[in-house]
Scaffold this motif. Structure first.
Motif, PDB file in Angstrom:
ATOM      1  N   ALA A   1       9.549  22.283 -20.433  1.00 25.20           N
ATOM      2  CA  ALA A   1      10.510  21.532 -21.243  1.00 25.20           C
ATOM      3  C   ALA A   1      11.919  21.701 -20.688  1.00 25.20           C
ATOM      4  O   ALA A   1      12.373  22.814 -20.413  1.00 25.20           O
ATOM      5  N   GLY A   2      12.607  20.569 -20.516  1.00 29.74           N
ATOM      6  CA  GLY A   2      13.988  20.582 -20.069  1.00 29.74           C
ATOM      7  C   GLY A   2      14.199  20.882 -18.597  1.00 29.74           C
ATOM      8  O   GLY A   2      15.343  20.959 -18.147  1.00 29.74           O
ATOM      9  N   ALA A   3      13.128  21.031 -17.829  1.00 28.16           N
ATOM     10  CA  ALA A   3      13.276  21.380 -16.413  1.00 28.16           C
ATOM     11  C   ALA A   3      13.829  20.207 -15.611  1.00 28.16           C
ATOM     12  O   ALA A   3      13.580  19.038 -15.921  1.00 28.16           O
ATOM     13  N   LEU A   4      14.560  20.535 -14.560  1.00 27.43           N
ATOM     14  CA  LEU A   4      15.079  19.542 -13.626  1.00 27.43           C
ATOM     15  C   LEU A   4      14.411  19.776 -12.274  1.00 27.43           C
ATOM     16  O   LEU A   4      14.691  20.771 -11.598  1.00 27.43           O
ATOM     17  N   VAL A   5      13.531  18.858 -11.875  1.00 25.45           N
ATOM     18  CA  VAL A   5      12.758  18.995 -10.646  1.00 25.45           C
ATOM     19  C   VAL A   5      13.347  18.074  -9.581  1.00 25.45           C
ATOM     20  O   VAL A   5      13.343  16.850  -9.737  1.00 25.45           O
ATOM     21  N   GLU A   6      13.858  18.689  -8.501  1.00 26.92           N
ATOM     22  CA  GLU A   6      14.396  17.930  -7.366  1.00 26.92           C
ATOM     23  C   GLU A   6      13.755  18.358  -6.053  1.00 26.92           C
ATOM     24  O   GLU A   6      14.188  17.912  -4.985  1.00 26.92           O
ATOM     25  N   HIS A   7      12.726  19.198  -6.128  1.00 18.60           N
ATOM     26  CA  HIS A   7      11.968  19.624  -4.961  1.00 18.60           C
ATOM     27  C   HIS A   7      10.489  19.600  -5.328  1.00 18.60           C
ATOM     28  O   HIS A   7      10.117  19.640  -6.498  1.00 18.60           O
ATOM     29  N   ASP A   8       9.642  19.583  -4.324  1.00 18.29           N
ATOM     30  CA  ASP A   8       8.203  19.486  -4.551  1.00 18.29           C
ATOM     31  C   ASP A   8       7.691  20.638  -5.412  1.00 18.29           C
ATOM     32  O   ASP A   8       8.160  21.774  -5.300  1.00 18.29           O
ATOM     33  N   VAL A   9       6.700  20.309  -6.245  1.00 19.85           N
ATOM     34  CA  VAL A   9       5.981  21.305  -7.028  1.00 19.85           C
ATOM     35  C   VAL A   9       4.542  21.312  -6.532  1.00 19.85           C
ATOM     36  O   VAL A   9       3.826  20.326  -6.697  1.00 19.85           O
ATOM     37  N   PRO A  10       4.084  22.390  -5.902  1.00 20.40           N
ATOM     38  CA  PRO A  10       2.719  22.407  -5.373  1.00 20.40           C
ATOM     39  C   PRO A  10       1.673  22.312  -6.477  1.00 20.40           C
ATOM     40  O   PRO A  10       1.934  22.616  -7.647  1.00 20.40           O
ATOM     41  N   ALA A  11       0.478  21.911  -6.079  1.00 13.98           N
ATOM     42  CA  ALA A  11      -0.624  21.778  -7.031  1.00 13.98           C
ATOM     43  C   ALA A  11      -0.855  23.088  -7.776  1.00 13.98           C
ATOM     44  O   ALA A  11      -0.841  24.169  -7.179  1.00 13.98           O
ATOM     45  N   GLY A  12      -1.042  22.969  -9.091  1.00 14.33           N
ATOM     46  CA  GLY A  12      -1.367  24.123  -9.915  1.00 14.33           C
ATOM     47  C   GLY A  12      -0.197  24.979 -10.330  1.00 14.33           C
ATOM     48  O   GLY A  12      -0.369  25.905 -11.147  1.00 14.33           O
ATOM     49  N   CYS A  13       0.992  24.736  -9.807  1.00 13.23           N
ATOM     50  CA  CYS A  13       2.163  25.535 -10.159  1.00 13.23           C
ATOM     51  C   CYS A  13       2.812  25.023 -11.448  1.00 13.23           C
ATOM     52  O   CYS A  13       2.582  23.899 -11.885  1.00 13.23           O
ATOM     53  N   THR A  14       3.672  25.863 -12.018  1.00 11.94           N
ATOM     54  CA  THR A  14       4.509  25.473 -13.145  1.00 11.94           C
ATOM     55  C   THR A  14       5.967  25.534 -12.707  1.00 11.94           C
ATOM     56  O   THR A  14       6.386  26.514 -12.070  1.00 11.94           O
ATOM     57  N   ALA A  15       6.732  24.486 -13.012  1.00  5.97           N
ATOM     58  CA  ALA A  15       8.153  24.438 -12.692  1.00  5.97           C
ATOM     59  C   ALA A  15       8.958  24.553 -13.974  1.00  5.97           C
ATOM     60  O   ALA A  15       8.711  23.804 -14.932  1.00  5.97           O
ATOM     61  N   VAL A  16       9.912  25.477 -14.019  1.00  8.01           N
ATOM     62  CA  VAL A  16      10.711  25.695 -15.219  1.00  8.01           C
ATOM     63  C   VAL A  16      12.176  25.868 -14.830  1.00  8.01           C
ATOM     64  O   VAL A  16      12.491  26.334 -13.734  1.00  8.01           O
ATOM     65  N   GLY A  17      13.065  25.497 -15.737  1.00 11.99           N
ATOM     66  CA  GLY A  17      14.476  25.780 -15.563  1.00 11.99           C
ATOM     67  C   GLY A  17      15.266  24.668 -14.913  1.00 11.99           C
ATOM     68  O   GLY A  17      14.744  23.624 -14.532  1.00 11.99           O
ATOM     69  N   VAL A  18      16.597  24.905 -14.816  1.00 12.33           N
ATOM     70  CA  VAL A  18      17.549  23.962 -14.220  1.00 12.33           C
ATOM     71  C   VAL A  18      18.418  24.732 -13.226  1.00 12.33           C
ATOM     72  O   VAL A  18      19.213  25.582 -13.628  1.00 12.33           O
ATOM     73  N   PRO A  19      18.295  24.473 -11.932  1.00 14.67           N
ATOM     74  CA  PRO A  19      17.244  23.671 -11.309  1.00 14.67           C
ATOM     75  C   PRO A  19      15.894  24.374 -11.420  1.00 14.67           C
ATOM     76  O   PRO A  19      15.829  25.588 -11.646  1.00 14.67           O
ATOM     77  N   ALA A  20      14.823  23.621 -11.260  1.00 11.57           N
ATOM     78  CA  ALA A  20      13.495  24.176 -11.497  1.00 11.57           C
ATOM     79  C   ALA A  20      13.131  25.228 -10.451  1.00 11.57           C
ATOM     80  O   ALA A  20      13.438  25.095  -9.268  1.00 11.57           O
TER      81      ALA A  20
END
Length: 254
Positions: free
Chosen positions: A224-243
């Motif tokens: 929730a609320g994450a900012l993704v500007e780079h790749d997220v690999p399969a199965g990973c979780t991206a969190v935060g700003v920047p993610a």
């Protein structure tokens, strides 16, 4: 509800009509409205077309016009009906708030907005771009969901609590993706190849933004609320700003 996987469209339609008859018998007040929405229609595509017209049209004439437009698209491209069937069944399987088919068909605006996008995408591919963009505008105004006709979206997709969702031009979204409210998927630059690509089975949580030429791998999660500007690999979780990446499979270097 249809158990054990994805049912064919005809079987789905029979299940919806059975649900409708049970509701009409148990609740005559609500059931009285179900003839126009379900029972008067010969097939699933006609019922979905009716819902698109009802949700997007601002007048009786507009509602008839957009319903007829959806029927035209479904008749010309039956794969749109199959996609609508898969989307509906996915909601019944994955949403803990419902196990039935009738409530999301009648009441989930994210479902209707997604089917309206399927019609607008068909129009765009038929080079009827002005009408395609009109449907996008109406969906944005009436349903608070804006999906550009040039986006590419798979099946069994669920727009949950669907308000404030923006899916920009040329974005690619795979099968079995769940997108919650206030999610933005968009480009940073004008080139088509700069749009995000969302893999199969991804969860995009409320308020997240996926921007630019990035890929979110299969079965990844964006918090929730994450900012993704780079790749997220399969199965990973991206969190935060920047993610930042967390909970990645062991073989992925964080």
């Amino acid at each position: 509800m249809i158990p054990n996987g994805i049912a064919p469209v005809d079987q789905l339609w029979r299940a919806i009509r059975r649900e409708t008859e049970r509701v009409r018998a148990s609740d005559p007040v609500f059931g009285a409205s179900l003839s126009a929405t379900i029972l008067n229609h010969a097939n699933f595509g006609s019922a979905v077309s009716h819902q698109i017209g009802e949700q997007l049209g601002k007048s009786p004439a507009d509602r008839r016009r957009f319903g007829c437009l959806a029927r035209e698209a479904f008749a010309a491209s039956p794969d749109l009906i199959d996609a609508a069937s898969r989307d509906l069944q996915s909601i019944a399987v994955h949403d803990p708030a419902t196990t039935a088919l009738l409530p999301p068909l009648l009441n989930f605006k994210g479902y209707v907005a997604l089917q309206a996008w399927r019609v607008s995408n068909w129009l765009w591919r038929e080079r009827r771009s002005d009408l395609a963009l009109l449907l996008q505008s109406l969906s944005s105004d009436q349903l608070q969901i804006s999906i550009h006709p040039t986006a590419s979206i798979g099946t069994s997709v669920f727009l949950d609590h669907a308000t404030g969702i923006i899916i920009g031009a040329f974005a690619v979204i795979g099968d079995e993706v769940t997108i919650l409210q206030n999610v933005t998927i968009g480009r940073k630059h004008s080139a088509p190849d700069r749009a995000p690509k969302i893999g199969r089975g991804v969860l995009l949580s409320a308020g997240s933004s996926i921007l630019g030429n990035v890929s979110v791998g299969d079965f990844a999660k964006v918090g929730a609320g994450a900012l993704v500007e780079h790749d997220v690999p399969a199965g990973c979780t991206a969190v935060g700003v920047p993610a930042r990446l967390t909970n990645c499979p062991e073989q992925v270097s964080v």
